[in-house]
Scaffold this motif. Sequence first.
Motif, PDB file in Angstrom:
ATOM      1  N   GLY A 270      11.106 -28.658 -47.611  1.00 59.16           N
ATOM      2  CA  GLY A 270      11.517 -29.179 -46.321  1.00 59.16           C
ATOM      3  C   GLY A 270      11.695 -30.676 -46.293  1.00 59.16           C
ATOM      4  O   GLY A 270      12.201 -31.224 -45.314  1.00 59.16           O
ATOM      5  N   GLN A 271      11.294 -31.377 -47.338  1.00 60.64           N
ATOM      6  CA  GLN A 271      11.422 -32.824 -47.367  1.00 60.64           C
ATOM      7  C   GLN A 271      12.883 -33.228 -47.539  1.00 60.64           C
ATOM      8  O   GLN A 271      13.684 -32.532 -48.170  1.00 60.64           O
ATOM      9  N   ALA A 272      13.298 -34.358 -47.005  1.00 59.83           N
ATOM     10  CA  ALA A 272      14.694 -34.784 -46.945  1.00 59.83           C
ATOM     11  C   ALA A 272      15.324 -34.896 -48.330  1.00 59.83           C
ATOM     12  O   ALA A 272      16.469 -34.508 -48.529  1.00 59.83           O
ATOM     13  N   ARG A 273      14.586 -35.440 -49.315  1.00 59.01           N
ATOM     14  CA  ARG A 273      15.199 -35.655 -50.618  1.00 59.01           C
ATOM     15  C   ARG A 273      15.489 -34.349 -51.356  1.00 59.01           C
ATOM     16  O   ARG A 273      16.249 -34.332 -52.317  1.00 59.01           O
ATOM     17  N   TYR A 274      14.871 -33.245 -50.921  1.00 59.11           N
ATOM     18  CA  TYR A 274      15.193 -31.931 -51.497  1.00 59.11           C
ATOM     19  C   TYR A 274      16.173 -31.169 -50.603  1.00 59.11           C
ATOM     20  O   TYR A 274      17.050 -30.444 -51.079  1.00 59.11           O
ATOM     21  N   ARG A 275      16.014 -31.323 -49.307  1.00 58.98           N
ATOM     22  CA  ARG A 275      16.834 -30.554 -48.370  1.00 58.98           C
ATOM     23  C   ARG A 275      18.285 -31.039 -48.335  1.00 58.98           C
ATOM     24  O   ARG A 275      19.221 -30.251 -48.359  1.00 58.98           O
ATOM     25  N   VAL A 276      18.505 -32.351 -48.302  1.00 56.79           N
ATOM     26  CA  VAL A 276      19.860 -32.897 -48.157  1.00 56.79           C
ATOM     27  C   VAL A 276      20.769 -32.544 -49.338  1.00 56.79           C
ATOM     28  O   VAL A 276      21.891 -32.064 -49.138  1.00 56.79           O
ATOM     29  N   PRO A 277      20.335 -32.726 -50.598  1.00 54.53           N
ATOM     30  CA  PRO A 277      21.221 -32.320 -51.710  1.00 54.53           C
ATOM     31  C   PRO A 277      21.540 -30.827 -51.676  1.00 54.53           C
ATOM     32  O   PRO A 277      22.656 -30.418 -52.015  1.00 54.53           O
ATOM     33  N   ARG A 278      20.518 -30.045 -51.264  1.00 54.15           N
ATOM     34  CA  ARG A 278      20.751 -28.602 -51.201  1.00 54.15           C
ATOM     35  C   ARG A 278      21.822 -28.262 -50.166  1.00 54.15           C
ATOM     36  O   ARG A 278      22.705 -27.441 -50.400  1.00 54.15           O
ATOM     37  N   GLU A 279      21.747 -28.893 -49.011  1.00 48.02           N
ATOM     38  CA  GLU A 279      22.734 -28.620 -47.967  1.00 48.02           C
ATOM     39  C   GLU A 279      24.122 -29.125 -48.369  1.00 48.02           C
ATOM     40  O   GLU A 279      25.135 -28.486 -48.074  1.00 48.02           O
ATOM     41  N   ILE A 280      24.170 -30.260 -49.057  1.00 46.10           N
ATOM     42  CA  ILE A 280      25.464 -30.783 -49.523  1.00 46.10           C
ATOM     43  C   ILE A 280      26.124 -29.808 -50.493  1.00 46.10           C
ATOM     44  O   ILE A 280      27.316 -29.492 -50.393  1.00 46.10           O
ATOM     45  N   LEU A 281      25.328 -29.290 -51.452  1.00 46.46           N
ATOM     46  CA  LEU A 281      25.871 -28.326 -52.416  1.00 46.46           C
ATOM     47  C   LEU A 281      26.348 -27.051 -51.721  1.00 46.46           C
ATOM     48  O   LEU A 281      27.383 -26.477 -52.078  1.00 46.46           O
ATOM     49  N   PHE A 282      25.610 -26.609 -50.717  1.00 46.68           N
ATOM     50  CA  PHE A 282      25.992 -25.393 -49.990  1.00 46.68           C
ATOM     51  C   PHE A 282      27.348 -25.569 -49.306  1.00 46.68           C
ATOM     52  O   PHE A 282      28.242 -24.730 -49.431  1.00 46.68           O
ATOM     53  N   TRP A 283      27.488 -26.681 -48.568  1.00 47.32           N
ATOM     54  CA  TRP A 283      28.735 -26.884 -47.835  1.00 47.32           C
ATOM     55  C   TRP A 283      29.899 -27.198 -48.757  1.00 47.32           C
ATOM     56  O   TRP A 283      31.048 -26.836 -48.454  1.00 47.32           O
ATOM     57  N   LEU A 284      29.623 -27.822 -49.896  1.00 44.02           N
ATOM     58  CA  LEU A 284      30.684 -28.018 -50.889  1.00 44.02           C
ATOM     59  C   LEU A 284      31.171 -26.675 -51.434  1.00 44.02           C
ATOM     60  O   LEU A 284      32.366 -26.464 -51.656  1.00 44.02           O
ATOM     61  N   THR A 285      30.221 -25.761 -51.661  1.00 46.92           N
ATOM     62  CA  THR A 285      30.585 -24.424 -52.142  1.00 46.92           C
ATOM     63  C   THR A 285      31.431 -23.681 -51.115  1.00 46.92           C
ATOM     64  O   THR A 285      32.451 -23.063 -51.440  1.00 46.92           O
TER      65      THR A 285
END
Length: 685
Positions: free
Chosen positions: A78-93
């Motif tokens: 849930g921390q920002a440095r893990y959550r933000v890259p994950r969300e970026i990769l999801f929306w890029l996909t």
Amino acid sequence: MAEDRSKRDSTEMNMKGGRTDNGFVQNEDTPERDPQPGGSGDTPQHIVVGVLHTEEPEEKGVQPYAGMPKEVLFQFSGQARYRVPREILFWLTVASVLLLIGATITIIAISPKCLDWWQEGAMYQIYPRSFKDSDKDGNGDLKGIQDKLDYITTLNVKTIWITSFYKSSLKDFRYGIEDFQEIDPIFGTMEDFENLVAAIHDKGLKLIIDFIPNHTSDKHAWFQLSRTRTGKYTDYYIWHDCTHENGITIPPNNWLSVYGNSSWHFDEVRKQCYFHQFMKEQPDLNFRNLDVQEEIKEIIQFWLAKNVDGFSFHAVKFLLEAKHLRDEIQVNKSQVPDMVTHYSELYHDFTTTQVGMHDIVRSFRQTMDQYSREPGRYRFMGTEAYAESIDRTMMYYGLPFIQEADFPFNNYLASLDTLSGNSVYEVITSWMENMPEGRWSNWMTGGPDTVRLTSRLGNEYVNIMNMLLLTLPGTPITYYGEEIGMANILATNLNESYDTNTLLSKSPMQWDNSSNAGFSEGNHTWLPTNSDYHTVNVDVQKTHPGSTLKLYQDLSLLHANELLLSRGWFCNLRNDSHYVVYTRELDGIDRIFIVILNFGESTLLNLQEIIPGLPERVRIRLSTNSADKGSVVDTSGIFLNKGDGLILEHNTKNLLHHQTAFRDRCFVSNKACYSSVLNILYSLC
């Protein structure tokens, strides 16, 4: 305080005493058996408990580690440095998938319709009795065709068209059929046919066959049952009362047979007259009888089940006659009616192209469509519309939303008895200007019932007519032997019951200079071979670089490999009594073919006056004179002899169909543009 100290001690013990094994932390002292409850070896429980009660793990110096429980993982994820890259990769996909779907839909939407097999290459028409004899009886047969498939593939054709081989009498070249579902024994057996179909498909070729639905032989079982008024067969043919006394028949009206004289013949068994558009041995079927239509449908299905790829439907304009029996109008009204005996002396308004005829032909198309659903197995339909006006011929293409024939066969070039640049141009433009939008053209220079090119026009025109045939837009159709320049035979004493004039173009194929031109090893052939077979044959021409056969092979290969010829625009640049000059070009390809054909006497042509901005020198891609191939020509003065032809290749970005001066003289069947970047065709030009 004691509790906190206990937790720190537990953590230190784990960190000091543990070891790493493939990313998992284990205690070296942990026994292999399960620890006892409350025992000192229950170290993992201390770790879990210690971490679970830590609300700020990073503040306590604990980092994520492999094998952590999901409760711990959830706190870190849930921390920002893990959550933000994950969300970026999801929306890029998601965006990438949507982009790919959109690109696919766009490509499909703008792509032109793919060419089908009957559009991709030339058709090769074979008269089976004259192609190759395999059993030494002097008659060509199905096995003979199979033996020569390797030769046919060297012609770079796509489709083999075999004319009628059904069981029939010798009347009218086997078009009076006794049984639509049997092979005539002279050609072989049904097994021979099935083997031939399989062999043709193995070579990557397609097969179409003749079908003659208008009439049968008078020996057909249907006719024998009809003349005795047996059951449903009573009205399978067209019967009317007529007067017959002392060997003289007084017919119901003045309708005439194609071969002359009355189209009514008195039958002694039924005591009525039956109608025949052709010979009296070929009674017309009654297509107003639905049972007859169903019979024909079943015959079509029979041959489609044998894996034929399509049909050429013959004599379809004769399928229906007017219900009334009014006399047809005389061409010369002053002529005595009793003296009107020739077919050309009447207007055939009541016996051809009747209302409802095209509905029947469309029903043939619907039956074939049932066998066209499998990918790559489209069944072709062509119709013979000889002697029809151009506007009536075009009706066989169907309506904008109702398909009929893929194309009616175009024999207008085969009907030319004299050649000039103007006459050739008129034939081309009459078809292209009248053809419905989006339809496909075709061209043929000969056939079984026309005089061969060499005999009709002269040997000097064979190469130039083949060049014309294989550079026009649409499907080229070649009659066997035209690729080597065969001529009509000159025989006078023919032991056949046919019309001699139509026999002369059906002489045996000339394979080599051996006995019977390599057509048969028998002692005789059904027709004599032409006396020129020692020099005009496949064996001689296949090794000669300047031969008619070699030029045909080069032209057909060019047609098969060049988008300019298969998909490109046709633009007529000039026509006069001598020349026809036209281009083949395609948007996206920065070069054009310029085709120059001289049908008149030797003359000089200044091509720069015709095409603005043309370079002084242009390369020759193909020529009727093999020595010129690959050389360059001075475009300000091109000298061609009678019957000479050139295909010039010119690099340019100024395509002529975009220029106002030529726009009205350019035609295309299926508009397409080429993208050299993506290597695809698209339609939004």
